[in-house]
Design a protein around this motif. Structure first.
Motif, short mmCIF file in Angstrom:
data_model
loop_
_atom_site.label_atom_id
_atom_site.label_comp_id
_atom_site.label_asym_id
_atom_site.label_seq_id
_atom_site.Cartn_x
_atom_site.Cartn_y
_atom_site.Cartn_z
N ASP A 38 18.44 -1.00 -24.00
CA ASP A 38 18.18 0.42 -24.08
C ASP A 38 16.98 0.77 -23.20
N LEU A 39 17.06 1.92 -22.57
CA LEU A 39 15.99 2.37 -21.68
C LEU A 39 14.68 2.39 -22.45
N GLY A 40 13.66 1.81 -21.85
CA GLY A 40 12.34 1.79 -22.48
C GLY A 40 12.12 0.66 -23.45
N HIS A 41 13.19 -0.06 -23.79
CA HIS A 41 13.07 -1.17 -24.74
C HIS A 41 13.43 -2.52 -24.13
N GLY A 42 13.99 -2.52 -22.95
CA GLY A 42 14.42 -3.79 -22.40
C GLY A 42 15.59 -4.35 -23.20
N LEU A 43 15.60 -5.65 -23.37
CA LEU A 43 16.65 -6.29 -24.16
C LEU A 43 16.06 -6.71 -25.51
N ARG A 44 16.78 -6.38 -26.55
CA ARG A 44 16.35 -6.75 -27.89
C ARG A 44 17.44 -7.60 -28.54
N LEU A 45 17.02 -8.66 -29.18
CA LEU A 45 17.95 -9.60 -29.78
C LEU A 45 18.50 -9.05 -31.09
N ILE A 46 19.82 -9.08 -31.22
CA ILE A 46 20.48 -8.59 -32.43
C ILE A 46 20.73 -9.76 -33.38
N TYR A 47 21.49 -10.74 -32.91
CA TYR A 47 21.80 -11.95 -33.67
C TYR A 47 21.90 -13.11 -32.70
N TYR A 48 21.72 -14.30 -33.24
CA TYR A 48 21.99 -15.48 -32.46
C TYR A 48 22.63 -16.55 -33.34
N SER A 49 23.16 -17.56 -32.67
CA SER A 49 23.86 -18.62 -33.37
C SER A 49 23.52 -19.95 -32.73
N THR B 106 11.86 -3.52 -14.82
CA THR B 106 11.33 -2.67 -13.75
C THR B 106 12.42 -2.45 -12.72
N GLN B 107 12.77 -1.18 -12.53
CA GLN B 107 13.80 -0.88 -11.53
C GLN B 107 13.17 -0.83 -10.14
N LEU B 108 13.78 -1.53 -9.21
CA LEU B 108 13.34 -1.54 -7.81
C LEU B 108 14.40 -0.85 -6.97
N LYS B 109 13.97 0.11 -6.18
CA LYS B 109 14.84 0.77 -5.20
C LYS B 109 14.26 0.51 -3.82
#
Lengths: 114, 112
Positions: A38-49, B106-109
């Motif tokens: 999500d924009l502004g959050h990067g990648l966030r982990l939901i679940y893992y196995s 960080t988006q790079l253009k």
């Protein structure tokens, strides 16, 4: 083809519906992950196995269910979709859970909840 | 807990310009550090990594040095190309079965 594949690539669903995102990897990696981007959050982990029949919560697990009956598959289910679950979902896998080992990512599923 | 801070984007550069994307981290334990790249419409792919202090990861003209004293892992490239336009994620992983922790990207253009 070898690798990690996600399906579908795009999905539109209605609020309250159940939807399942699929993830399949051909490397027999032990570890598999689900992230949301999500924009502004990067990648966030939901679940893992860590292996078949072993799953654990990540940072944002609420509203999601996972299962892993086979090593190669790791489906993610939204039991009752909400608009806040509109996101891009990435599945990843890793051979080991040690700090220097990279994770490999699928191409993502763009989910829109209307 | 572990965290990664990246500079806000988007970063817009002309072709052949010098690139720096800053990344700093907070971690318990002794992390490995990664840069992932996401091209438009694709998943993340590993760009480079470093597993111990003073290590330099490099790939495709990109470099990053693991600086434990400043807890940083800045990404650099001497001459960017239009094809480098993408989103770049800094990430860390510590031992003991912990997950990858990502920065916000960080988006790079890169323009002609």
């Amino acid at each position: 083809d070898a690798g990690i594949t996600q399906s579908p690539r795009y999905k539109i669903t209605e609020t309250g519906r159940q939807v399942t995102l699929m993830c399949h990897q051909t490397w027999s990696h032990s570890y598999m992950f689900w992230y949301r981007q999500d924009l502004g959050h990067g990648l966030r982990l939901i679940y893992y196995s860590a292996a078949a029949d072993i799953t654990d919560k990540g940072e944002v697990p609420d509203g999601y269910v996972v299962s892993r009956s086979k090593t190669e598959n790791f489906p993610l289910t939204l039991e009752s979709a909400t608009r806040s679950q509109t996101s891009v979902y990435f599945c990843a896998s890793s051979a080991f859970m040690v700090r220097e080992v990279e994770a490999f990512f699928g191409q993502g599923t763009r989910l829109t909840v209307v | 807990g572990d965290s990664v801070t990246q500079m806000e984007g988007p970063v817009t550069l002309s072709e052949e310009a010098f690139l720096t994307i800053n990344c700093t981290y907070t971690a318990t334990g002794y992390p490995s550090l990664f840069w992932y790249v996401q091209y438009p419409g694709e998943g993340l792919q590993l760009l480079l990594k470093a597993t111990k202090a003073d290590d330099k990861g490099s790939n495709k003209g990109f470099e990053a040095t693991y600086r434990k004293e400043t807890t940083s892992f800045h990404l650099e490239k001497g001459s960017v190309q239009v094809s480098d336009s993408a989103v770049y994620f800094c990430a860390l992983r510590t031992g003991g079965g912990n997950k990858l922790t990502f920065g916000t990207g960080t988006q790079l253009k890169v323009e002609l």
